[in-house]
Design an enzyme around this catalytic site. Structure first.
Site, PDB file in Angstrom:
ATOM      1  N   LYS A 105       0.820  -1.217   0.000  1.00 43.29           N
ATOM      2  CA  LYS A 105       0.000   0.000   0.000  1.00 43.29           C
ATOM      3  C   LYS A 105       0.850   1.261   0.000  1.00 43.29           C
ATOM      4  O   LYS A 105       0.434   2.300  -0.493  1.00 43.29           O
ATOM      5  CB  LYS A 105      -0.898   0.035   1.244  1.00 43.29           C
ATOM      6  CG  LYS A 105      -2.197  -0.735   1.084  1.00 43.29           C
ATOM      7  CD  LYS A 105      -3.095  -0.525   2.302  1.00 43.29           C
ATOM      8  CE  LYS A 105      -3.903  -1.773   2.593  1.00 43.29           C
ATOM      9  NZ  LYS A 105      -4.352  -1.872   3.987  1.00 43.29           N
ATOM     10  N   LYS A 154      -8.352  -8.977 -10.808  1.00 44.91           N
ATOM     11  CA  LYS A 154      -9.200  -9.175  -9.625  1.00 44.91           C
ATOM     12  C   LYS A 154     -10.191  -8.014  -9.507  1.00 44.91           C
ATOM     13  O   LYS A 154      -9.804  -6.855  -9.613  1.00 44.91           O
ATOM     14  CB  LYS A 154      -8.297  -9.216  -8.389  1.00 44.91           C
ATOM     15  CG  LYS A 154      -9.057  -9.232  -7.072  1.00 44.91           C
ATOM     16  CD  LYS A 154      -8.116  -9.003  -5.890  1.00 44.91           C
ATOM     17  CE  LYS A 154      -8.819  -9.114  -4.556  1.00 44.91           C
ATOM     18  NZ  LYS A 154      -9.259  -7.955  -3.872  1.00 44.91           N
ATOM     19  N   LYS A 187     -12.473  -2.497  -5.601  1.00 45.92           N
ATOM     20  CA  LYS A 187     -12.826  -1.086  -5.706  1.00 45.92           C
ATOM     21  C   LYS A 187     -11.592  -0.255  -6.001  1.00 45.92           C
ATOM     22  O   LYS A 187     -11.676   0.779  -6.630  1.00 45.92           O
ATOM     23  CB  LYS A 187     -13.584  -0.583  -4.485  1.00 45.92           C
ATOM     24  CG  LYS A 187     -12.958  -0.901  -3.183  1.00 45.92           C
ATOM     25  CD  LYS A 187     -13.902  -0.570  -2.043  1.00 45.92           C
ATOM     26  CE  LYS A 187     -13.376  -1.101  -0.737  1.00 45.92           C
ATOM     27  NZ  LYS A 187     -13.587  -2.537  -0.597  1.00 45.92           N
TER      28      LYS A 187
END
Ligand code: ADP
Ligand code: TRP
Length: 325
Positions: A112, A193, A196
């Protein structure tokens, strides 16, 4: 067995969340002897979403999706994480038992933050797995159904809870992840995949015309209409297979392989399947989201009382051994 899982309210619930998390969790919850705790991880969503109004909407939408898919709130416990302050209290305690390198080396944290300037990495992202550990051990969960990407967070939970128990005795229940390998990764509009974060998701609760528009965006190859097509490499077919009956799947496979059948027609089939197969769920979702928001709020408030009662017992034990009581 006590089952527990949470879904962040960082976006609208999509088909991947539903088939990969919500439905399997509800299926587990109806098995005799199981007692389930399902919550909306709205505190976790603060690591990536700042706007309060948006969070409120997403939180309601995620909650409405659970209810639309038939979660029985009489038998189970269903609440918003932020409403039970014991989550954050326990998270602090557990943070003091977590070696910093364990969090620094967590794959999800590294992924991330790798492209971010260090100054914009908020510390919430860093301690994210510990809030998750607190969510789990607060309710003495035995089984945590999650996707593959959560395997490491569950390992961290087990490590930290074990470290705590080594010092104070059997205070916390050590949970196990339940990662259903059969639940495949649901592909999104672009074949990656569905997520969102990739903006490639299908929101099955959209009004019909919008749902059809989204389905039409599914990527397909350029095989000419008259030629046979390979269903196994096509996202429309894969998504169709996840929802359709065996007979419907066989029929559509036949059409792909025979040729003279275009992707446009397959997308129309998929749209109709989603619309019809989820007709009840779509109606229930609207019931809670638009027609009776008060009913949704009432469900969550009742759940929060039940959750708090269990959470308090764990917090009492923990405060006792830590000398806060
Ligand atoms: P997103 O990738 O959209 O941010 P989350 O990470 O919030 O979704 O996932 C919530 C739950 O839904 C998790 O248990 C996750 O494993 C499941 N899930 C999300 N996307 C998919 C997918 N494409 N296929 C299967 N399960 C999924
Ligand atoms: N991190 C999980 C996800 O992104 C959400 C979550 C938060 C969770 N707390 C949890 C999942 C506790 C299971 C148990 O999917």
């Amino acid at each position: 067995m006590r089952i527990l899982t949470g879904i962040q309210s960082s976006g609208r619930p999509h088909l991947g969340n539903i088939l990969g998390a919500i439905k399997p969790a509800i299926d587990l919850s109806v098995q005799p002897g199981n007692d389930s705790f399902f919550f909306i991880a709205d505190l976790h969503s603060l690591t990536s979403l700042r706007d309060g109004e948006t969070r409120r909407e997403f939180t309601r939408a995620v909650a409405a999706a659970w209810l639309a898919f038939g979660l029985d709130t009489e038998r189970n416990t269903f609440w918003r994480q932020s409403r039970v302050a014991e989550h954050t209290e326990l998270a602090w305690y557990l943070e003091c038992f977590t070696p910093m390198p364990m969090l620094q080396n967590a794959t999800a944290f590294k992924e991330k933050t790798e492209k971010m300037a260090v100054s914009s990495v908020n510390s919430g992202l860093f301690v994210y797995p510990i809030l998750q550990a607190a969510d789990i051990v607060l309710y003495n969960a035995n089984i945590v159904p999650v996707g593959k990407d959560q395997r490491q967070n569950l390992e961290i939970t087990r490590d930290v809870a074990s470290a705590f128990n080594r010092q104070y005795g059997e205070i916390l229940t050590i949970p196990e992840a339940r990662i259903d390998e059969r639940v495949m990764t649901i592909p999104g509009l672009d074949g990656q995949k569905m997520s969102k974060s990739y903006n490639n998701y299908i929101d099955i609760f959209l009004p019909e015309n919008e749902l059809y528009k989204v389905v039409k965006k599914i990527k397909s190859d350029s095989t000419p209409l008259e030629e046979p097509k390979n269903p196994d490499t096509d996202s429309t077919f894969q998504l169709y297979s996840l929802v359709a009956s065996d007979e419907q799947i066989r029929t559509l496979r036949g059409r792909y392989e025979a040729g003279g059948y275009g992707y446009g027609s397959a997308k129309k089939e998929l749209f109709e399947l989603l619309r019809d197969n989820y007709a009840t769920e779509r109606e229930r979702f609207n019931y809670f989201m638009t027609e009776h928001p008060d009913a949704l709020e009432a469900e969550l408030r009742a759940g929060e009382e039940k959750a708090r009662a269990v959470a308090r017992q764990t917090i009492d034990r923990v405060r006792q051994v830590l000398g806060f009581k």
